[in-house]
Write an enzyme that holds these catalytic residues in place. Structure first.
Site, PDB file in Angstrom:
ATOM      1  N   GLY A 208       2.598  -2.951  -1.417  1.00  0.00           N
ATOM      2  CA  GLY A 208       2.481  -4.251  -0.168  1.00  0.00           C
ATOM      3  C   GLY A 208       1.986  -3.667   1.067  1.00  0.00           C
ATOM      4  O   GLY A 208       2.120  -2.340   1.209  1.00  0.00           O
TER       5      GLY A 208
ATOM      6  N   GLN B  37       2.929  -3.889   9.773  1.00  0.00           N
ATOM      7  CA  GLN B  37       2.389  -1.867   9.635  1.00  0.00           C
ATOM      8  C   GLN B  37       1.295  -1.377   9.821  1.00  0.00           C
ATOM      9  O   GLN B  37       1.209  -0.250  10.086  1.00  0.00           O
ATOM     10  CB  GLN B  37       2.502  -1.456   7.764  1.00  0.00           C
ATOM     11  CG  GLN B  37       3.917  -2.304   7.653  1.00  0.00           C
ATOM     12  CD  GLN B  37       4.318  -1.855   6.051  1.00  0.00           C
ATOM     13  OE1 GLN B  37       3.666  -2.490   5.013  1.00  0.00           O
ATOM     14  NE2 GLN B  37       4.262  -0.558   5.229  1.00  0.00           N
TER      15      GLN B  37
ATOM     16  N   CYS C 108       8.005   2.855   0.503  1.00  0.00           N
ATOM     17  CA  CYS C 108       7.536   2.079   1.471  1.00  0.00           C
ATOM     18  C   CYS C 108       6.583   3.185   1.993  1.00  0.00           C
ATOM     19  O   CYS C 108       6.271   4.352   2.126  1.00  0.00           O
ATOM     20  CB  CYS C 108       8.069   1.815   2.677  1.00  0.00           C
ATOM     21  SG  CYS C 108       6.988   0.722   3.588  1.00  0.00           S
ATOM     22  N   LEU C 109       4.890   2.242   2.183  1.00  0.00           N
ATOM     23  CA  LEU C 109       3.816   3.777   2.675  1.00  0.00           C
ATOM     24  C   LEU C 109       4.221   3.551   4.321  1.00  0.00           C
ATOM     25  O   LEU C 109       3.605   4.102   4.565  1.00  0.00           O
ATOM     26  CB  LEU C 109       2.556   2.888   2.730  1.00  0.00           C
ATOM     27  CG  LEU C 109       2.007   2.182   1.481  1.00  0.00           C
ATOM     28  CD1 LEU C 109       0.855   1.434   1.502  1.00  0.00           C
ATOM     29  CD2 LEU C 109       1.901   3.462   0.495  1.00  0.00           C
TER      30      LEU C 109
ATOM     31  N   HIS D 274      10.360  -8.270  -0.468  1.00  0.00           N
ATOM     32  CA  HIS D 274       9.720  -6.712   1.088  1.00  0.00           C
ATOM     33  C   HIS D 274       8.919  -7.046   1.526  1.00  0.00           C
ATOM     34  O   HIS D 274       9.084  -6.349   2.750  1.00  0.00           O
ATOM     35  CB  HIS D 274       9.435  -5.306  -0.167  1.00  0.00           C
ATOM     36  CG  HIS D 274       9.145  -3.857   0.326  1.00  0.00           C
ATOM     37  ND1 HIS D 274       9.831  -2.429   0.246  1.00  0.00           N
ATOM     38  CD2 HIS D 274       8.636  -3.813   1.297  1.00  0.00           C
ATOM     39  CE1 HIS D 274       8.975  -1.414   0.615  1.00  0.00           C
ATOM     40  NE2 HIS D 274       9.149  -2.355   1.700  1.00  0.00           N
ATOM     41  N   GLU D 275       7.902  -7.517   1.814  1.00  0.00           N
ATOM     42  CA  GLU D 275       7.021  -8.234   2.733  1.00  0.00           C
ATOM     43  C   GLU D 275       6.881  -8.973   3.667  1.00  0.00           C
ATOM     44  O   GLU D 275       7.246  -8.163   4.502  1.00  0.00           O
ATOM     45  CB  GLU D 275       5.673  -7.288   1.370  1.00  0.00           C
ATOM     46  CG  GLU D 275       4.737  -7.185   1.047  1.00  0.00           C
ATOM     47  CD  GLU D 275       4.965  -5.224   1.301  1.00  0.00           C
ATOM     48  OE1 GLU D 275       4.737  -5.358   2.380  1.00  0.00           O
ATOM     49  OE2 GLU D 275       5.587  -4.717   0.366  1.00  0.00           O
TER      50      GLU D 275
ATOM     51  N   HIS E   9       9.427  -7.429   5.964  1.00  0.00           N
ATOM     52  CA  HIS E   9       8.544  -6.192   6.985  1.00  0.00           C
ATOM     53  C   HIS E   9       8.285  -7.337   8.798  1.00  0.00           C
ATOM     54  O   HIS E   9       8.257  -6.857   9.296  1.00  0.00           O
ATOM     55  CB  HIS E   9       7.254  -5.870   6.556  1.00  0.00           C
ATOM     56  CG  HIS E   9       7.072  -4.783   6.119  1.00  0.00           C
ATOM     57  ND1 HIS E   9       7.984  -3.151   5.973  1.00  0.00           N
ATOM     58  CD2 HIS E   9       6.831  -3.653   4.899  1.00  0.00           C
ATOM     59  CE1 HIS E   9       7.849  -2.269   5.552  1.00  0.00           C
ATOM     60  NE2 HIS E   9       7.252  -2.849   4.625  1.00  0.00           N
TER      61      HIS E   9
HETATM   62 NI    NI Z   1       6.864  -1.656   2.658  1.00  0.00          NI
END
Ligand code: NI
Length: 182
Positions: free
Chosen positions: A60, A65, A110-111, A153-154, A157
């Site tokens: 995701g 981000q 997480c990226l 999770h997304e 963000h």
């Molecule tokens: Ni993330």
């Protein structure tokens, strides 16, 4: 040509902002970023490409981000080996959720977080999400298990929340039977 997205690191303050609702139509630039995001997330989950382009596996991505504080999320979910379902949700809202709580046994990643963070992140086992597709058509998605975790999770963000904010520092791991680990 495949060009990697510039993904912000956790230290960047923009990840801590509440993102703005999107007003339709979305721009061509935004559409392009969505396409790129789907491609990068897909490649990151295919060993051959992950290695070739040095991609950390991720399912995701949320627009903040990318340094864009708009409410757009992308999820690429591997349903069968090499077979992916893509979700792009604009202005997503979790409209209902299960009482049951689960957590990814191995923890979350997480990226934007380039390190391992130990601990279980409690999440609803099932969620219903409403929002809009890229063209502004209403969407309703029901997600369970891993996909449910990904949506939570997304959406976090978009509200400036990172997964480790949910980890109890005094007791980062749940005991057996407290919640269901997947
Ligand atoms: Ni993330």
């Amino acid at each position: 040509m495949f060009k990697k997205l510039d993904i912000l690191d956790e230290k960047d303050k923009r990840l801590r902002k509440i993102s703005d609702e999107v007003i339709f139509p979305i721009s061509n630039e935004e559409k392009k970023l969505i396409k790129q995001g789907i491609k990068e997330l897909t490649y990151s989950q295919i060993d051959k490409y992950a290695e070739k382009y040095d991609l950390r596996p991720g399912m995701g991505l949320a627009f903040p981000q990318l340094g864009i504080n708009k409410r757009i999320i992308i999820i690429v979910h591997e349903v069968n080996e090499g077979e992916f379902d893509n979700y792009v949700v604009i202005n997503p809202k979790i409209v209902s959720h299960s009482v049951e709580i689960i957590a990814a046994e191995a923890g979350e990643g997480c990226l934007s977080v380039n390190r391992d963070v130990d601990g279980h992140v409690p999440r609803h086992a099932r969620v219903s999400i409403e929002g809009f597709d890229e063209d502004g058509n209403p969407l309703k998605i029901r997600a369970r298990e891993e996909l449910s975790i990904a949506f939570q999770h997304e959406v976090d963000h978009l509200n400036g929340i990172l997964f480790y904010d949910h980890i109890d520092k005094k007791k980062p791991f749940f005991d057996e039977g407290e919640i269901r680990l997947i």
